[in-house]
Design an enzyme around this catalytic site. Sequence first.
Site, PDB file in Angstrom:
ATOM      1  N   ASP A  47      -5.007 -16.523   2.120  1.00 16.51           N
ATOM      2  CA  ASP A  47      -6.204 -17.241   2.574  1.00 16.51           C
ATOM      3  C   ASP A  47      -7.334 -17.066   1.567  1.00 16.51           C
ATOM      4  O   ASP A  47      -8.040 -18.024   1.227  1.00 16.51           O
ATOM      5  CB  ASP A  47      -6.669 -16.700   3.928  1.00 16.51           C
ATOM      6  N   LYS A  61       0.866  -1.180   0.000  1.00 17.06           N
ATOM      7  CA  LYS A  61       0.000   0.000   0.000  1.00 17.06           C
ATOM      8  C   LYS A  61       0.905   1.232   0.000  1.00 17.06           C
ATOM      9  O   LYS A  61       0.963   1.995   0.972  1.00 17.06           O
ATOM     10  CB  LYS A  61      -0.944  -0.017   1.207  1.00 17.06           C
ATOM     11  N   ASP A  63      -0.915 -12.766   4.548  1.00 14.27           N
ATOM     12  CA  ASP A  63      -1.769 -13.596   5.385  1.00 14.27           C
ATOM     13  C   ASP A  63      -3.195 -13.562   4.824  1.00 14.27           C
ATOM     14  O   ASP A  63      -3.841 -14.605   4.618  1.00 14.27           O
ATOM     15  CB  ASP A  63      -1.718 -13.031   6.813  1.00 14.27           C
ATOM     16  N   ASP A  78      -5.169  -3.692  -1.709  1.00 11.06           N
ATOM     17  CA  ASP A  78      -6.636  -3.735  -1.690  1.00 11.06           C
ATOM     18  C   ASP A  78      -7.177  -3.983  -3.107  1.00 11.06           C
ATOM     19  O   ASP A  78      -8.103  -4.774  -3.302  1.00 11.06           O
ATOM     20  CB  ASP A  78      -7.231  -2.461  -1.072  1.00 11.06           C
TER      21      ASP A  78
END
Length: 368
Positions: free
Chosen positions: A253, A192, A249, A225
């Site tokens: 997932d 980011k 992480d 994002d």
Amino acid sequence: MSNPSLLILAGDGIGPEVMGQVRRIIDWYGEKRDLKFDVSEDLVGGAAYDAHGTPLHDDTMAKAQEVDAVLLGAVGGPKYDVLDFSVKPERGLLRLRKEMDLYANLRPAQCFDALADFSSLKRDVVAGLDIMIVRELTSGIYFGEPRGIFEEGNERVGINTQRYTESEIERVARSAFELARRRGNKVCSMEKANVMESGILWREVVQKIHDEEYPDVELSHMYADAGAMQLCRWPKQFDVIVTDNLFGDLLSDAAAMLTGSLGMLPSASLGAPMANGRPKAMYEPVHGSAPDIAGQGKANPIACILSFAMALRYSFDQGAEADRLEAAIEKVLRDGVRTADLLGEEGATPVSTSEMGDAILAALDSSL
Ligand code: NAD
């Protein structure tokens, strides 16, 4: 020359059950492909706590540092929930990752065609998907100082610190570029940089490593994002994604779940190259010890077997044999062999853990 060495830490719950099938596959490679390993076994997690009062004995840690690769099953279970934090089964796993300095966590999201309908996304979005997320594993916000809950005025404040050094970014970037060269030759780096200084540094360093050492690999950058959105919209645009500990992480997932069951997901954690040129490495399924089905012969061993396939590819330079094993699994799934977790609502009869192992071994035989 001596055989490559493997340390098996089966752990708790379904760990020993799924690892039992991996042992059969390892034996198959020794007998049928003359690919022999020196295999040793030891305890980790709750099993180690029961035997030694610690989730990882020092001797086991020392062995893990010496072998060419560690294969881990799973740790944990309700029996150990009451233990002090310092001796919980998960501490054994964290100690292995930390002391072996396994800084690059590889999480593939691969969708076997036969399971494409299992995804929450449409078949054409996921069928044939094969991407790899490389998550930085030993630094970033989960480790940065200062951290803690402090008093500030008349209220408390919770603090965690995102911190990356250039060298930490450089080494995980190299892991991603090396991997890309063995795959689709494309890396997308996610951070980011629009709102975080650590993200600005991340982007600069990844670009520098690319320009100086891997100009042949296609590199793009994306805000994490936006990356999350793109992963759900059209995941096949990616080959290798490299990102930090926290974003990795979450993104790994999400990406992993595009492909269906937890029982299908392998992972690898790699560190710096050892004297023999192989990276320090631990391979393990993403799932936990599944206490709800442990001891019932219901566990799907494929995640653990695919973890061994990753070991063949990334520790032992046996990419063709890894392809063979993955193709055997693909065949078995195409033939409709399913453990209970892969059955959905159809009401068909599931096979047991060892029957899934039998089917994969038969498919390996027929590949010869
Ligand atoms: P879990 O992954 O163990 O299980 C989640 C669900 O998925 C369960 O319903 C389980 O039956 C199912 N499942 C998982 N693996 C499967 C397989 N191979 N085949 C068929 N079904 C499978 O996660 P959890 O229930 O949150 O955690 C259970 C224990 O495992 C806890 O003690 C947790 O701390 C530990 N854990 C360990 C690891 C690890 O060792 N790396 C990872 C996650 C959780």
